[in-house]
Structure formats: C-alpha cells, structure tokens
Design a protein around this motif. Structure first.
Motif, PDB file in Angstrom:
ATOM      1  N   LYS A  74      10.271  11.259  -4.068  1.00 27.01           N
ATOM      2  CA  LYS A  74       9.165  12.268  -3.701  1.00 27.01           C
ATOM      3  C   LYS A  74       9.099  12.368  -2.152  1.00 27.01           C
ATOM      4  O   LYS A  74       8.933  13.505  -1.652  1.00 27.01           O
ATOM      5  CB  LYS A  74       7.989  11.713  -4.180  1.00 27.01           C
ATOM      6  CG  LYS A  74       7.564  11.814  -5.640  1.00 27.01           C
ATOM      7  CD  LYS A  74       6.369  11.174  -6.449  1.00 27.01           C
ATOM      8  CE  LYS A  74       6.148  11.206  -7.762  1.00 27.01           C
ATOM      9  NZ  LYS A  74       4.790  10.485  -8.224  1.00 27.01           N
ATOM     10  N   ILE A  75       8.916  11.287  -1.547  1.00 27.07           N
ATOM     11  CA  ILE A  75       8.627  11.499  -0.104  1.00 27.07           C
ATOM     12  C   ILE A  75       9.654  10.702   0.786  1.00 27.07           C
ATOM     13  O   ILE A  75       9.551  10.658   2.143  1.00 27.07           O
ATOM     14  CB  ILE A  75       7.141  10.697   0.185  1.00 27.07           C
ATOM     15  CG1 ILE A  75       7.341   9.403  -0.328  1.00 27.07           C
ATOM     16  CG2 ILE A  75       6.041  11.494  -0.589  1.00 27.07           C
ATOM     17  CD1 ILE A  75       5.767   8.670  -0.250  1.00 27.07           C
ATOM     18  N   GLY A  76      10.744  10.459   0.205  1.00 29.39           N
ATOM     19  CA  GLY A  76      11.784   9.674   1.079  1.00 29.39           C
ATOM     20  C   GLY A  76      11.726   8.228   1.522  1.00 29.39           C
ATOM     21  O   GLY A  76      12.233   7.789   2.520  1.00 29.39           O
ATOM     22  N   ASN A  77      10.571   7.479   1.248  1.00 33.98           N
ATOM     23  CA  ASN A  77      10.496   6.200   1.549  1.00 33.98           C
ATOM     24  C   ASN A  77      10.895   5.222   0.276  1.00 33.98           C
ATOM     25  O   ASN A  77      10.794   5.514  -0.713  1.00 33.98           O
ATOM     26  CB  ASN A  77       9.024   6.142   1.781  1.00 33.98           C
ATOM     27  CG  ASN A  77       8.328   6.546   3.141  1.00 33.98           C
ATOM     28  OD1 ASN A  77       8.119   7.716   2.942  1.00 33.98           O
ATOM     29  ND2 ASN A  77       8.419   5.945   4.040  1.00 33.98           N
ATOM     30  N   TYR A  78      11.609   4.262   0.821  1.00 32.92           N
ATOM     31  CA  TYR A  78      12.179   3.078  -0.090  1.00 32.92           C
ATOM     32  C   TYR A  78      11.040   2.013  -0.202  1.00 32.92           C
ATOM     33  O   TYR A  78      10.966   1.057   0.720  1.00 32.92           O
ATOM     34  CB  TYR A  78      13.413   2.389   0.782  1.00 32.92           C
ATOM     35  CG  TYR A  78      14.266   1.799  -0.363  1.00 32.92           C
ATOM     36  CD1 TYR A  78      15.459   2.357  -1.007  1.00 32.92           C
ATOM     37  CD2 TYR A  78      13.913   0.333  -0.467  1.00 32.92           C
ATOM     38  CE1 TYR A  78      16.233   1.648  -1.714  1.00 32.92           C
ATOM     39  CE2 TYR A  78      14.785  -0.218  -1.563  1.00 32.92           C
ATOM     40  CZ  TYR A  78      15.813   0.122  -2.209  1.00 32.92           C
ATOM     41  OH  TYR A  78      16.745  -0.303  -2.953  1.00 32.92           O
ATOM     42  N   ALA A  79       9.827   2.404  -1.015  1.00 29.16           N
ATOM     43  CA  ALA A  79       8.547   1.471  -1.017  1.00 29.16           C
ATOM     44  C   ALA A  79       8.265   1.642  -2.411  1.00 29.16           C
ATOM     45  O   ALA A  79       8.611   2.594  -3.230  1.00 29.16           O
ATOM     46  CB  ALA A  79       7.945   2.177  -0.173  1.00 29.16           C
ATOM     47  N   LEU A  80       7.134   0.909  -2.733  1.00 26.65           N
ATOM     48  CA  LEU A  80       6.460   0.948  -3.819  1.00 26.65           C
ATOM     49  C   LEU A  80       5.015   1.744  -3.601  1.00 26.65           C
ATOM     50  O   LEU A  80       4.610   1.286  -2.527  1.00 26.65           O
ATOM     51  CB  LEU A  80       6.069  -0.606  -4.486  1.00 26.65           C
ATOM     52  CG  LEU A  80       7.177  -1.345  -4.936  1.00 26.65           C
ATOM     53  CD1 LEU A  80       6.895  -2.747  -5.453  1.00 26.65           C
ATOM     54  CD2 LEU A  80       8.087  -0.798  -6.137  1.00 26.65           C
ATOM     55  N   PRO A  81       4.791   2.445  -4.672  1.00 28.66           N
ATOM     56  CA  PRO A  81       3.435   3.050  -4.510  1.00 28.66           C
ATOM     57  C   PRO A  81       2.170   2.082  -4.472  1.00 28.66           C
ATOM     58  O   PRO A  81       2.358   1.416  -5.270  1.00 28.66           O
ATOM     59  CB  PRO A  81       3.393   4.195  -5.207  1.00 28.66           C
ATOM     60  CG  PRO A  81       4.158   3.449  -6.507  1.00 28.66           C
ATOM     61  CD  PRO A  81       5.334   2.670  -6.011  1.00 28.66           C
ATOM     62  N   ASP A  82       1.079   2.402  -3.929  1.00 25.22           N
ATOM     63  CA  ASP A  82      -0.175   1.559  -4.198  1.00 25.22           C
ATOM     64  C   ASP A  82      -1.336   2.351  -3.356  1.00 25.22           C
ATOM     65  O   ASP A  82      -1.226   3.145  -2.412  1.00 25.22           O
ATOM     66  CB  ASP A  82       0.007   0.589  -3.517  1.00 25.22           C
ATOM     67  CG  ASP A  82      -0.980  -0.633  -4.042  1.00 25.22           C
ATOM     68  OD1 ASP A  82      -0.793  -1.148  -5.023  1.00 25.22           O
ATOM     69  OD2 ASP A  82      -2.099  -1.185  -3.151  1.00 25.22           O
ATOM     70  N   ALA A  83      -2.476   2.070  -4.109  1.00 26.20           N
ATOM     71  CA  ALA A  83      -3.780   2.811  -3.476  1.00 26.20           C
ATOM     72  C   ALA A  83      -4.054   2.576  -2.132  1.00 26.20           C
ATOM     73  O   ALA A  83      -4.680   3.164  -1.393  1.00 26.20           O
ATOM     74  CB  ALA A  83      -4.807   2.445  -4.466  1.00 26.20           C
ATOM     75  N   THR A  84      -3.495   1.036  -1.633  1.00 27.47           N
ATOM     76  CA  THR A  84      -3.785   0.890  -0.343  1.00 27.47           C
ATOM     77  C   THR A  84      -2.876   1.369   0.667  1.00 27.47           C
ATOM     78  O   THR A  84      -2.905   1.090   1.904  1.00 27.47           O
ATOM     79  CB  THR A  84      -3.828  -0.880  -0.276  1.00 27.47           C
ATOM     80  OG1 THR A  84      -2.460  -0.868  -0.657  1.00 27.47           O
ATOM     81  CG2 THR A  84      -4.919  -1.474  -1.074  1.00 27.47           C
ATOM     82  N   GLY A  85      -1.908   2.039   0.150  1.00 22.56           N
ATOM     83  CA  GLY A  85      -0.644   2.497   1.029  1.00 22.56           C
ATOM     84  C   GLY A  85       0.743   2.135   0.393  1.00 22.56           C
ATOM     85  O   GLY A  85       0.911   1.118  -0.251  1.00 22.56           O
ATOM     86  N   LEU A  86       1.689   2.742   1.183  1.00 19.16           N
ATOM     87  CA  LEU A  86       3.208   2.282   0.356  1.00 19.16           C
ATOM     88  C   LEU A  86       3.332   0.903   1.176  1.00 19.16           C
ATOM     89  O   LEU A  86       3.234   0.685   2.198  1.00 19.16           O
ATOM     90  CB  LEU A  86       3.897   3.489   1.139  1.00 19.16           C
ATOM     91  CG  LEU A  86       4.137   4.880   0.533  1.00 19.16           C
ATOM     92  CD1 LEU A  86       5.205   5.735   1.522  1.00 19.16           C
ATOM     93  CD2 LEU A  86       4.160   4.680  -0.785  1.00 19.16           C
ATOM     94  N   LYS A  87       4.165   0.220   0.240  1.00 23.71           N
ATOM     95  CA  LYS A  87       4.547  -1.116   0.390  1.00 23.71           C
ATOM     96  C   LYS A  87       6.162  -0.782   0.538  1.00 23.71           C
ATOM     97  O   LYS A  87       7.195  -0.976  -0.241  1.00 23.71           O
ATOM     98  CB  LYS A  87       4.495  -1.871  -0.934  1.00 23.71           C
ATOM     99  CG  LYS A  87       3.019  -2.203  -1.194  1.00 23.71           C
ATOM    100  CD  LYS A  87       2.846  -3.199  -2.409  1.00 23.71           C
ATOM    101  CE  LYS A  87       1.300  -3.305  -2.875  1.00 23.71           C
ATOM    102  NZ  LYS A  87       1.224  -4.094  -4.082  1.00 23.71           N
ATOM    103  N   VAL A  88       6.357  -0.542   1.983  1.00 24.58           N
ATOM    104  CA  VAL A  88       7.808  -0.225   2.396  1.00 24.58           C
ATOM    105  C   VAL A  88       8.632  -1.442   2.197  1.00 24.58           C
ATOM    106  O   VAL A  88       8.331  -2.719   2.767  1.00 24.58           O
ATOM    107  CB  VAL A  88       7.829   0.121   3.628  1.00 24.58           C
ATOM    108  CG1 VAL A  88       9.103   0.716   4.347  1.00 24.58           C
ATOM    109  CG2 VAL A  88       7.198   1.402   3.889  1.00 24.58           C
ATOM    110  N   LEU A  89       9.822  -1.358   1.528  1.00 23.93           N
ATOM    111  CA  LEU A  89      10.879  -2.470   1.349  1.00 23.93           C
ATOM    112  C   LEU A  89      10.159  -3.694   0.790  1.00 23.93           C
ATOM    113  O   LEU A  89      10.333  -4.816   1.138  1.00 23.93           O
ATOM    114  CB  LEU A  89      11.279  -2.583   2.848  1.00 23.93           C
ATOM    115  CG  LEU A  89      12.282  -1.660   3.182  1.00 23.93           C
ATOM    116  CD1 LEU A  89      12.909  -1.789   4.730  1.00 23.93           C
ATOM    117  CD2 LEU A  89      13.766  -1.313   2.275  1.00 23.93           C
ATOM    118  N   ASP A  90       9.207  -3.375  -0.186  1.00 21.98           N
ATOM    119  CA  ASP A  90       8.575  -4.685  -0.869  1.00 21.98           C
ATOM    120  C   ASP A  90       9.503  -5.381  -1.450  1.00 21.98           C
ATOM    121  O   ASP A  90      10.277  -4.928  -2.254  1.00 21.98           O
ATOM    122  CB  ASP A  90       7.644  -3.954  -1.964  1.00 21.98           C
ATOM    123  CG  ASP A  90       6.715  -4.953  -2.438  1.00 21.98           C
ATOM    124  OD1 ASP A  90       5.576  -5.266  -1.914  1.00 21.98           O
ATOM    125  OD2 ASP A  90       7.025  -5.697  -3.118  1.00 21.98           O
TER     126      ASP A  90
END
Length: 512
Positions: free
Chosen positions: A59-75
């Motif tokens: 969707k947005i090109g980030n290697y991350a987990l989605p979350d209401a608090t903000g993206l968890k990049v490289l979680d």
C-alpha cells in the motif's frame, strides 16, 4: 528372449512406472496445495502478522506493521524474511489484497520445495526412492503444524526455507561433480549459487542459521578427516556466502531503522532467542518429545534416520552427500528437543528430510538389497505398515482440505465492514483481521507478545493486562489469542459491552 532383453524390458517398465507415479504425485500435490486454499487451515495470528506487513509494503511502500498509533517500521514481530514478504506484497499489488493472493505465493514455494526435494532425494537415494519419499512427505505425519502440505498453505517461513535449503544442497552436489578450472568455472558458480540459496534459507527463517553453521562446520571436518572428497572451496565459498547473505539483510535493517527501533529490535531478538530458540527448559523438552511421539517419529522417522546414518559410512562422494542431509536433520532434531520452545512447527525442517531415508529403507528391504534372505511375508508386513501409516498421516493432516472448517474470519470481517465505522479504533490482538477488515486496529506491542510467550514457556502467570494508553479504543475484539492470554478480560469486565460473537471472535463496544 535372452537375458539382456529381459533386463532391458524390466528397466523400461520400471521407467514407465516411475514416470506414471511422478505424474500421479504431481497431480495430487496440485490438488492438495490448492483446494480450499483460504479456508484450510483457518488464517491465524503468525500468518496475520506476515500478511499485514506485506499489505503495508504494497500500500504505502513501508516494511512495517500497521497500527493505530503509527507504523511499526521493521517490527521484530515480522518473523519471516523479505523472501516471503516481498513476493506477497507484489502479489497484492498485482492481484489485490486477500489470503488467496498471499497463500498462493507459499504454494509456489511449496512446488519449489517439492522439486528440490525430488532432485536431492534422487541424487542421494535413487529415482524410485525419491518418488516414495515425496509420497510420504505429502501424506504428512499426523500433526498438522509439522506437516508439509498444511505448512505450504500458510504464510509462514518453514516451507520456503526448506526449498532454498534443498536447492542449495542440490547446487552443491552438482558443483562437486564438475571439474573446476578458471576463475569463474561452472563449479565455482554453482558453489556461489549454493551459498546464496543457503543464505536465502537463513534470511527466510533465522533458526536455519543456528543449525547450518555447526552442521556445515562438522561436515567440513568429516570430509577433511574421513571422506576426503571435497576441496576447501567446496565448503568455504558456500558457507561464506550464506553467512554474508544474512549479514547483509541484518545490516540493511539496522541502516533503515532509526536508532531506537534498531535497539528495540536487537533486544527483541535477544529475548526471542532466550524464550524460543536457545533456551533450556525441561517443560520444553517434554513438549518436544511429546510432539515427536504424536507424529509417529519412532515408527517412521527414527528407523529412517538410523538407516541414513548407516548409509554414510562408506568413504565416497555419495556418502558425503548423504552425510550432509543426515547431519543437518539430526542436529535440527537435537536442537528442537533440547533447546527450542518445543512447538511442533519448529521440528518441521528436521523431520521433512527423513522420508528420504525411510523410503530408502523400505525399498532396500523389499527389493532384497538390505536383507537378501527376507521372506515374502516380511515384505508384505512392511508394505502393510507403510500403507497404514500413509493413510493415518493423510487422514489426520489433510482431512480439513476436503472438509474445511467454518469461515468464521470471513463472517466476522463482513460484520465489521457492515456495522462498525471504518475509521473506528478497535483494540485487537488477532492479526489475521487486519488484512480482511478496514478498521483502525490498535495492537499490543511485540514486547507484550514476547512477555506472554516467556510466561507460557516458564509456566508462570502472564500478569500484564490491557489498559488504554494515548489512544482509547471505541471497540475491542476478543479472539483466540487475546482470550488465551486473558489480555483484555479485566478491561472488558469494567468497560465492555458485548455486541456480537461469531465463532472465536467477540466484538465489544467500549463504555466509558
């Protein structure tokens, strides 16, 4: 008809039979890997984490987990490598977002693993053995979470890691058989390809690194002092490329993450190693042994492993090849029993190699290569035992494919789409929901997950309970995972109003 013609006719008949058998096995694999793909098994927590990361990347090109608090990049909760996440993200880009698009990638990896498995099995044990080994592998072992077919239908890393590992072994075998001359000879290129495949296996599933390094080192020593079949470059080049491949991926994550995220990821990996990978816990050992007992290891796996060891005793190149597979499988199972968390899925790669030796044992016995004086009744008995085991394994692990369970996830996601505002903040620990429902989900941190796993592993209470942080949710979903941990229970008792329950999923509205 003379003796030579009889032998030739028998040989042609055997070739035709083997080809027909291979076609039948290929057809069975196609059916078993694709039928009711999104329903069996039901999507679950670990799979949900991985597809959520792939969906965010698409969707947005980030290697991350989605979350209401903000993206968890490289979680660090993303427990498979880019070898899985990137193809799934590409599938989402091309075909839309859904579990069949994600699982379809793992199905392709399943076919890669089966192809590499057949190539390796034929090389070390013969064509007929390779075919029978595939049949045993496809039938399963009675435990769903350590059986090939069901793991090939989930977005987890075991089957891709197995495929890369076996492809690496096959490249290594081929390189050993080709004279190497020149700076970029074909053999050196194959050694490099083998190392790259080993590295991809490690990047896909980090546990492979724990076994590969000592197993490769021991195989090198065995060759130096016993087999004397390979040059130093046969071990140094693949081993170096394998380790550097993982080092490159780890270094890339460190560069892409901000310093605090990098520090947290390193701490998470340390905790994960202690809890799940290199801990020593008597409870884990009992669980691991129980898992091996339930999947029939004593009946089908242990005899094959012992016979595999026996087949490594000759001082020739074929025995060296065999020793590589036996050593890796044996060390994997030792790690699984003694040091791992004891979850059956962790045994998969070690167990998956054993059908090669079980099939070899059965065929060598029935054809008289192992015991020339065996009676026909002994052959019949072995055939009955093998057939009974195949039926048992297939019935235990494959029945859901033909009779899938209710699709509670789809029903619950449909309810959320129709009855809950899309921008509503929903506290939720069931990651599989993120892919199929549009709400703004608020997840517990990955460190909460680690703490829960550590508590369960040590048989101590999980004392952490949910309380709203900077964001107060409007709804709470209580599913299998959160219910198991009782994470939301106290909060729901005070602030929750039950709205609906569909299967294991219950939706609560938050009352302030």
């Amino acid at each position: 008809m003379n003796k030579a013609q009889i032998v030739e006719n028998r040989s042609e008949s055997l070739i035709l039979t083997t080809r027909a058998g291979l076609v039948a096995v290929a057809f069975a694999a196609i059916v078993l890997l694709n039928l009711n793909l999104t329903a069996a098994p039901e999507p679950w927590f670990d799979e949900g984490v991985h597809v959520s990361a792939a969906a965010t990347l698409a969707k947005i090109g980030n290697y991350a987990l989605p979350d209401a608090t903000g993206l968890k990049v490289l979680d660090p909760g993303i427990q498979v490598g880019p070898t899985v996440i990137l193809p799934v993200a590409l599938s989402f880009k091309l075909f839309g977002q859904g579990f069949w698009q994600a699982r379809g990638i793992i199905v392709l990896y399943g076919f890669l693993a089966l192809t590499a498995y057949l190539l390796v099995a034929r090389k070390v044990a013969g064509k007929e053995t390779g075919l029978l080994a595939l049949v045993i592998l496809l039938a399963g072992n009675g435990v769903e979470s350590s059986s090939f077919i069901l793991l090939s239908r989930q977005v987890v890393g075991e089957v891709p890691a197995l495929g890369f590992l076996l492809l690496g072994m096959w490249c290594w075998f081929k390189a050993m058989e080709i004279p190497g001359k020149g700076r970029l000879s074909r053999s050196k290129l194959l050694y490099l390809a083998a190392g790259l495949c080993f590295g991809l296996s490690i990047v896909t599933k980090l546990q492979v690194l724990l076994i590969f390094v000592p197993a490769w080192g021991l195989l090198f020593l065995a060759d130096r002092f016993y087999y004397r079949q390979a040059s130093w470059k046969a071990f140094i080049l693949p081993g170096l490329i394998a380790v550097l491949s993982y080092g490159f991926w780890y270094g890339l994550q460190t560069l892409l993450a901000d310093p605090e995220t990098a520090r947290q990821n390193a701490e998470f990996l340390r905790q994960s190693f202690t809890n799940r990978i290199i801990g020593f816990n008597p409870t884990h050992i009992r669980e691991a042994l129980g898992g091996l007992w339930r999947n029939g290891f004593v009946l089908w796996g242990l005899p094959g492993l012992v016979y595999g060891v026996y087949l490594t005793l000759q001082r020739d190149r074929l025995s060296l090849f065999r020793a590589g597979l036996v050593l890796f499988s044996g060390m994997w199972l030792v790690w699984f029993v003694v040091f791992s968390a004891g979850w059956p899925r962790y045994s998969f790669i070690g167990l998956a190699l054993l059908p090669i030796w079980t099939a070899k044992l059965v065929l060598d016995f029935t054809t008289g290569k192992l015991l020339p004086n065996r009676s026909k009744w002994q052959v019949v008995l072995v055939g009955i035992i093998l057939s009974g085991w195949l039926v048992f394994g297939a019935k235990s692990t494959l029945s859901d494919i033909f009779n899938p369970p209710p699709t509670y996830l789809t029903e619950f996601a449909t309810y959320l789409k129709e009855n809950v505002p899309q921008d509503a903040v929903v506290a939720n620990w069931e990651w599989e929901l993120d892919l199929v429902a549009p709400q703004n989900f608020l997840h517990p941190t990955t460190f909460t997950l680690n703490e829960f796993i550590g508590a369960k592993s040590d048989n101590r209470p999980f004392t952490y309970r949910y309380s709203p942080g900077s964001i107060t949710p409007e709804y709470v979903v209580d599913g299998l995972f959160s219910n198991w941990s009782m994470l939301y229970l106290p909060y729901l008792q005070e602030h929750g109003e039950k709205v609906v329950q569909i299967g294991p999923y219950t939706l609560y509205k938050v009352i302030k």
